[in-house]
Design an enzyme around this catalytic site. Structure first.
Site, short mmCIF file in Angstrom:
data_model
loop_
_atom_site.label_atom_id
_atom_site.label_comp_id
_atom_site.label_asym_id
_atom_site.label_seq_id
_atom_site.Cartn_x
_atom_site.Cartn_y
_atom_site.Cartn_z
CB CYS A 1 -65.08 43.99 70.59
SG CYS A 1 -66.48 42.83 71.62
CG HIS B 1 -62.08 41.50 73.91
ND1 HIS B 1 -61.87 42.96 73.77
CD2 HIS B 1 -63.04 40.55 73.87
CE1 HIS B 1 -62.83 43.05 73.07
NE2 HIS B 1 -63.59 42.63 73.80
#
Length: 789
Positions: A614, A726
């Site tokens: 991310c 994630h």
């Protein structure tokens, strides 16, 4: 002048027609309608020209009526119920708009089917309600599903038209499943067939049992909300809140109304949600603490699993969470990760109602505020305190829905309940217990020392009303012989009058994902000058100033041959087999942080494998731009340049549960990894790949909807890769394939994906059952002696 009356004839009995409707039909020279409906008004048709047709001929009927009216005749086009509610009024107006000289159209209202059915059932529509047709002939079923989900989540009374036909039998079953996910199985349901006409019948049942009764196209189904109850005469009533508690408006606050539904006696789900009184009849228990990190989250998860194992429908709740580790719910909302794990302990999917307010710190004095899963904005402490009354109303809404849908809600507090400087603005601790009308259990951590001072000091700082809420104490994280605590426990109980409900030994078989970087402070990077063990993989995670979702690496840390440390300086990079750059709440600010710490050039020159997740993926690129200053005041920052990508921050955050599949470049990273990957996305940025970067994976699903979106990037040699997914390392096959590549390079034995052992939630539940007075806790939350339905 030519005129077309579009007439609602009501449910079908002439007694329920309005005078205006009767008058319009008397004036008409021509009456047009569906033959069954014309049969209802046959006495009014003498001397009229009658045009009738069967089902599925609505457009033809409308055109005939319009043509006749345009030719100068007075025409009545009839609909059952109200002409403007699933009737002919809208269609007539749509077709008239295409005519050169349309007639005047007068809509004559009638008693709608939902009103007729409601009158037969009692007063189920006294508060806000939604009317939804289950017919997918004109509306796609996915649109109907979205409306059902929204109405269920908003706690509307729901009236279902066209619930079932010979050709459509599953829609009512799917609608019930959607509603059951949001409200209690004992919610009253009324089924009315042929409302207010010949052959009328009514059934009052429950959401759980509704499909046991006849439902067809002549039926209308009304599902109550969290406040709907059944009175002594068997009528459905949805109170609006008038004179709550006076005894003349149904059950009020503090009362219990026994309902007879299908012969079953149940507590009324009636609840009055206002700012002055607790939510009535909620069965709940709150777990609060003497301080942060005393074990509230894990105790809450354990109680949730115990109650699930005992057959209760249970849900977790934390009104306000300050955490940089978050999770995404199936519908794409963002909540604290601990509540998602607690939902897993309950055996249910996480929902934004479980954590209605999430604060993600952006600076030392400000946070991004997320309410019921969606970003409201960035606020300073002062701004947020001003906003808290509005936030607390959302807390009430969310808790009310959870309490209505489950037998028990286990509430987790935040930090210490005795922070006297914060009490005035409290929406996370004992004010929530007051709202829920429940008792609280105080958890103290003996491992940090001074446990008896923690307990006595905390209780002494509470005012008398607050102390009344504390019904028990749990001493957590004990090591040694618990009998040695007997004198201290006796003193506590005598001094405070609060019983100790258990002493819980340290438990190593379960680890709940930590909420924020406070817990991370306890993890110290080991001295980089020591030679790392040659027989294991050494993985370093950069400890960013705004690190988020570092729970991404719990699965790596749990591998038996992995040593995971947090990198705070250049010296900690030596000897690493893998460097990970985690997510960040402020990517551009953390790029400058890396420069300040001297880590920026050190990472650029690191020669081993590098992973970015991310925000870490964004940092690996050439540049990160934040033109709208959504994360910080830094509008642009130079990236590490290890991937040929650039990122631009957008104003709208993407939050999705996601499924993905590796692309060919992804197999460079994780050879022999096959199958679907699961994860979640929480990001603001959009990343564009340059010519020398290749995509890592293809996202195939977001929040349950099929998509085809490229994700991540891989360097040409496969050494560096980044992804927005994630939880990528929670996929056992991917994790094993990825780590085996590192093991092979280091000469270590490869491993197979770990086999699932005992359920850690059940291990935790058994541990707590052994050391806590669970029966007493059941009594505290109103379930003592109660068997689940």
């Amino acid at each position: 002048m030519s005129i077309l009356y579009v007439v609602g004839i009501g449910p079908g009995d002439l007694d329920h027609m309005t005078f205006h409707a009767t008058e319009a039909i008397e004036r008409a020279q021509v009456v047009v309608g569906y033959k069954t409906y014309l049969g209802f008004i046959e006495p009014l048709l003498d001397g009229k020209e009658v045009v009738s047709s069967g089902m599925m001929k609505e457009v033809d009927r409308c055109r005939e009526a319009l043509d006749a009216a345009a030719a100068g005749k007075t025409v009545a086009l009839v609909s059952s119920g109200d002409a403007g509610v699933y009737g002919m009024a809208g269609l007539a107006m749509e077709l008239a708009a295409a005519m050169t000289a349309p007639p005047e159209i007068v809509v004559v209202p009638g008693v709608s089917a939902v009103q007729a059915a409601a009158s037969v059932l009692g007063a189920p529509l006294m508060h806000d309600f939604a009317v939804i047709s289950l017919s997918d002939l004109l509306t796609p079923w996915d649109a109907i599903e979205r409306r059902l989900v929204a109405a269920a989540a908003a706690d509307f009374v729901v009236a279902l038209y066209n619930p079932r036909s010979k050709g459509r039998v599953t829609q009512i079953e799917e609608a019930r499943t959607i509603l059951l996910a949001a409200r209690a199985s004992t919610t009253p349901v009324g089924i009315v067939r042929n409302a207010c006409r010949g052959g009328e019948s009514r059934v009052v049942t429950t959401l759980a049992a509704m499909l046991d009764h006849e439902i067809d196209m002549f039926s209308l189904v009304i599902i109550g909300n969290s406040a709907t109850f059944v009175d002594r005469e068997g009528r459905m009533v949805t109170p609006r809140g008038y004179k709550a508690g006076t005894g003349d408006q149904g059950p009020g606050v503090g009362e219990t109304q026994k309902n007879s539904v299908d012969g079953h006696v149940a507590d009324s789900p009636s609840r009055i949600l206002d700012s002055r009184s607790p939510i009535s009849h909620s069965r709940s228990l709150m777990v609060v603490g003497t301080a942060s990190d005393v074990g509230k989250s894990i105790i809450t998860a354990g109680i949730c699993r115990i109650m699930k194992n005992r057959g209760f429908s249970v849900a977790p709740f934390k009104s306000q969470n300050m955490a940089l580790n978050s999770a995404v719910t199936p519908e794409g909302g963002e909540i604290g990760r601990a509540q998602a794990v607690q939902a897993e302990a309950c055996g249910i999917e996480p929902h934004t109602d479980m954590n209605p307010v999430l604060l993600k710190p952006t600076t030392d004095c400000g946070s991004q505020v997320i309410v019921q899963g969606a970003v409201v904005g960035n606020m300073t402490v002062r701004e947020y305190n001003d906003y808290k009354p509005s936030a607390f109303e959302k807390v009430r809404e969310s808790f009310g829905r959870l309490a209505a849908a489950h037998d028990l809600v286990v509430i987790e507090g935040a930090g210490s309940i005795a922070e006297i400087n914060l009490k005035r603005h409290d929406i996370a601790n004992l004010k929530v217990a007051e709202m829920a009308g429940c008792k609280a259990v105080l958890v103290a951590d003996i491992d940090r020392g001074g446990v008896f001072a923690q307990i006595v000091g905390t209780l002494e700082l509470l005012d008398p009303v607050e102390r009344e809420r504390i019904a028990g104490v749990v001493i957590n994280k004990f090591r040694g012989d618990a009998s040695l605590l007997a004198p201290g426990i006796g003193f506590i109980e005598e001094r405070t009058g609060v019983p100790v409900l258990g002493v819980v030994p340290c438990f190593s078989g379960f680890r709940l994902p930590e909420e924020d970087s406070v817990a991370l402070e306890k993890r110290k990077a080991e001295n980089g000058d020591r030679d790392p063990a040659a027989e294991r993989l050494n993985i370093g995670v950069v400890k960013l100033s705004r690190i988020s979702n570092y729970t991404d690496f719990d699965a790596l840390e749990a591998e038996p041959d992995v040593r995971l440390t947090y990198v705070e300086g250049e010296e900690h990079l030596r000897g690493l087999d893998l460097l990970v750059i985690p997510g960040s709440k402020a990517t551009t600010a953390d790029l400058f942080f890396l420069m300040e710490q001297g880590l920026f050039p050190a990472i650029k020159s690191f020669t081993g494998p590098i992973v970015g997740i991310c925000g870490g993926y964004q940092m690996l690129g050439k540049r990160v731009a934040d033109p709208h200053a959504v994360e910080s005041d830094i509008r642009e920052a130079e990236g590490l340049g290890l991937l040929d990508v650039v990122t631009v921050m957008l104003e709208q955050k993407s939050t999705h549960r996601a499924a993905a599949e590796l692309l060919p470049s992804g197999f460079l990273v994780a050879p022999r990894c096959r199958g679907e990957l699961a994860g979640y996305e929480i990001h603001l940025g959009e990343t564009i790949l340059g010519p020398s970067a290749r995509p890592f994976a293809r996202i195939t699903s977001r929040s349950g909807a099929p998509v085809e979106v490229l994700d991540g990037a891989v360097s040409s040699d496969g050494r560096v890769f980044g992804t927005y997914l994630h939880g990528i390392f929670d996929n056992a096959v991917f994790r094993t394939s990825f780590l085996n590549r590192l093991r092979k390079a280091k000469g270590l034995a490869e491993r197979r994906p770990g086999q699932g052992g005992d359920d850690p939630f059940n291990l935790l539940a058994a541990h707590l059952e052994k050391h806590l007075d669970i029966d007493r806790m059941l009594e505290l939350c109103g379930l003592g002696g109660t068997l689940p339905e």
